[in-house]
Motif scaffolding. Structure first.
Motif, PDB file in Angstrom:
ATOM      1  N   HIS A  22       3.995  -3.107  -4.545  1.00 53.99           N
ATOM      2  CA  HIS A  22       5.000  -2.549  -5.325  1.00 53.99           C
ATOM      3  C   HIS A  22       4.809  -1.447  -6.647  1.00 53.99           C
ATOM      4  CE1 HIS A  22       8.122  -2.762  -8.398  1.00 53.99           C
ATOM      5  NE2 HIS A  22       6.447  -2.631  -9.815  1.00 53.99           N
ATOM      6  N   PRO A  23       5.416  -0.160  -6.572  1.00 54.17           N
ATOM      7  CA  PRO A  23       7.042   0.269  -6.073  1.00 54.17           C
ATOM      8  C   PRO A  23       7.251   0.428  -4.655  1.00 54.17           C
ATOM      9  CG  PRO A  23       6.055   2.030  -6.992  1.00 54.17           C
ATOM     10  CD  PRO A  23       4.730   0.903  -7.457  1.00 54.17           C
ATOM     11  N   PHE A  24       6.846   0.183  -3.966  1.00 54.58           N
ATOM     12  CA  PHE A  24       7.268   0.485  -2.523  1.00 54.58           C
ATOM     13  C   PHE A  24       7.375   0.331  -1.856  1.00 54.58           C
ATOM     14  CE2 PHE A  24       3.661   3.794  -4.387  1.00 54.58           C
ATOM     15  CZ  PHE A  24       5.233   4.853  -4.443  1.00 54.58           C
ATOM     16  N   CYS A  25       7.775   0.208  -0.793  1.00 56.09           N
ATOM     17  CA  CYS A  25       8.466  -1.526   0.561  1.00 56.09           C
ATOM     18  C   CYS A  25       7.649  -1.373   1.021  1.00 56.09           C
ATOM     19  CB  CYS A  25      10.031  -0.469   1.402  1.00 56.09           C
ATOM     20  SG  CYS A  25       8.970   1.062   1.648  1.00 56.09           S
ATOM     21  N   ARG A  77       3.880   4.312   0.582  1.00 57.86           N
ATOM     22  CA  ARG A  77       2.620   4.296  -0.575  1.00 57.86           C
ATOM     23  C   ARG A  77       1.968   5.558  -0.390  1.00 57.86           C
ATOM     24  NH1 ARG A  77      -1.217  -0.060  -0.524  1.00 57.86           N
ATOM     25  NH2 ARG A  77      -1.325   0.685   1.304  1.00 57.86           N
ATOM     26  N   ASP A  78       1.362   5.483   0.753  1.00 55.78           N
ATOM     27  CA  ASP A  78       0.850   6.550   1.556  1.00 55.78           C
ATOM     28  C   ASP A  78       1.559   8.089   1.581  1.00 55.78           C
ATOM     29  OD1 ASP A  78      -1.126   5.200   1.222  1.00 55.78           O
ATOM     30  OD2 ASP A  78      -1.154   4.575   3.647  1.00 55.78           O
ATOM     31  N   ARG A  79       2.520   7.631   1.742  1.00 51.86           N
ATOM     32  CA  ARG A  79       3.406   9.441   1.761  1.00 51.86           C
ATOM     33  C   ARG A  79       3.515   9.765   0.209  1.00 51.86           C
ATOM     34  NH1 ARG A  79       9.934   8.662   4.399  1.00 51.86           N
ATOM     35  NH2 ARG A  79       9.334  11.153   3.311  1.00 51.86           N
ATOM     36  N   ASP A  80       3.953   8.578  -0.992  1.00 53.38           N
ATOM     37  CA  ASP A  80       3.706   8.867  -2.282  1.00 53.38           C
ATOM     38  C   ASP A  80       2.624   9.966  -2.898  1.00 53.38           C
ATOM     39  OD1 ASP A  80       5.482   8.991  -4.525  1.00 53.38           O
ATOM     40  OD2 ASP A  80       3.225   8.283  -4.917  1.00 53.38           O
ATOM     41  N   LEU A  81       1.010   9.350  -2.109  1.00 54.30           N
ATOM     42  CA  LEU A  81      -0.072  10.208  -2.643  1.00 54.30           C
ATOM     43  C   LEU A  81      -0.045  11.648  -1.270  1.00 54.30           C
ATOM     44  CD1 LEU A  81      -2.957   9.316  -3.567  1.00 54.30           C
ATOM     45  CD2 LEU A  81      -3.491   8.461  -1.396  1.00 54.30           C
ATOM     46  N   ALA A  82       0.506  11.682  -0.716  1.00 52.96           N
ATOM     47  CA  ALA A  82      -0.089  12.841  -0.342  1.00 52.96           C
ATOM     48  C   ALA A  82       1.320  13.817  -0.945  1.00 52.96           C
ATOM     49  CB  ALA A  82       1.076  12.301   0.682  1.00 52.96           C
ATOM     50  N   CYS A  89      12.677   0.838  -3.050  1.00 51.12           N
ATOM     51  CA  CYS A  89      11.406   1.964  -3.384  1.00 51.12           C
ATOM     52  C   CYS A  89      11.694   3.252  -3.374  1.00 51.12           C
ATOM     53  CB  CYS A  89      11.283   2.173  -1.168  1.00 51.12           C
ATOM     54  SG  CYS A  89      10.129   3.135  -1.333  1.00 51.12           S
ATOM     55  N   PRO A  90      10.958   4.077  -3.920  1.00 51.14           N
ATOM     56  CA  PRO A  90      11.450   5.225  -4.698  1.00 51.14           C
ATOM     57  C   PRO A  90      11.451   6.506  -3.385  1.00 51.14           C
ATOM     58  CG  PRO A  90       9.245   5.425  -5.326  1.00 51.14           C
ATOM     59  CD  PRO A  90      10.277   3.664  -4.851  1.00 51.14           C
ATOM     60  N   ILE A  91      10.614   5.931  -2.283  1.00 51.76           N
ATOM     61  CA  ILE A  91      10.438   7.558  -1.207  1.00 51.76           C
ATOM     62  C   ILE A  91      11.724   6.913  -0.124  1.00 51.76           C
ATOM     63  CG2 ILE A  91       8.757   7.648   0.788  1.00 51.76           C
ATOM     64  CD1 ILE A  91       8.268   8.720  -1.831  1.00 51.76           C
ATOM     65  N   CYS A  92      11.920   5.666   0.021  1.00 54.12           N
ATOM     66  CA  CYS A  92      13.040   5.587   1.460  1.00 54.12           C
ATOM     67  C   CYS A  92      14.266   4.989   1.039  1.00 54.12           C
ATOM     68  CB  CYS A  92      12.186   4.548   2.522  1.00 54.12           C
ATOM     69  SG  CYS A  92      12.456   3.081   2.217  1.00 54.12           S
ATOM     70  N   LYS A  93      14.465   4.134   0.006  1.00 51.86           N
ATOM     71  CA  LYS A  93      15.355   3.222  -0.928  1.00 51.86           C
ATOM     72  C   LYS A  93      15.662   1.908   0.163  1.00 51.86           C
ATOM     73  CE  LYS A  93      15.961   7.236  -3.235  1.00 51.86           C
ATOM     74  NZ  LYS A  93      15.174   7.361  -3.870  1.00 51.86           N
TER      75      LYS A  93
END
Length: 57
Positions: free
Chosen positions: A21-24, A29-34, A9-13
């Protein structure tokens, strides 16, 4: 795809989820959008002048 070759996951690994996808998770996913909404990410290049944006139509 095997688990050993999957990217994390690009945010938390943590391992990625097929559902988010591509998050866990939906949280990552919401953190990335923020990040996008709060100008945490930017596309490289010169800044556009406001009048140029208004004239695109």
């Amino acid at each position: 795809m095997t688990t050993a070759k999957q990217k994390p996951c690009p945010i938390c690994k943590k391992p990625r989820s097929e559902e988010f996808h591509p998050f866990c998770s939906s949280r990552c996913r919401d953190r990335d959008l923020a990040q996008w909404f709060n100008d945490g990410y930017a596309v490289p290049g010169p800044a556009a002048a406001p009048e140029d944006i208004a004239n695109e139509d």
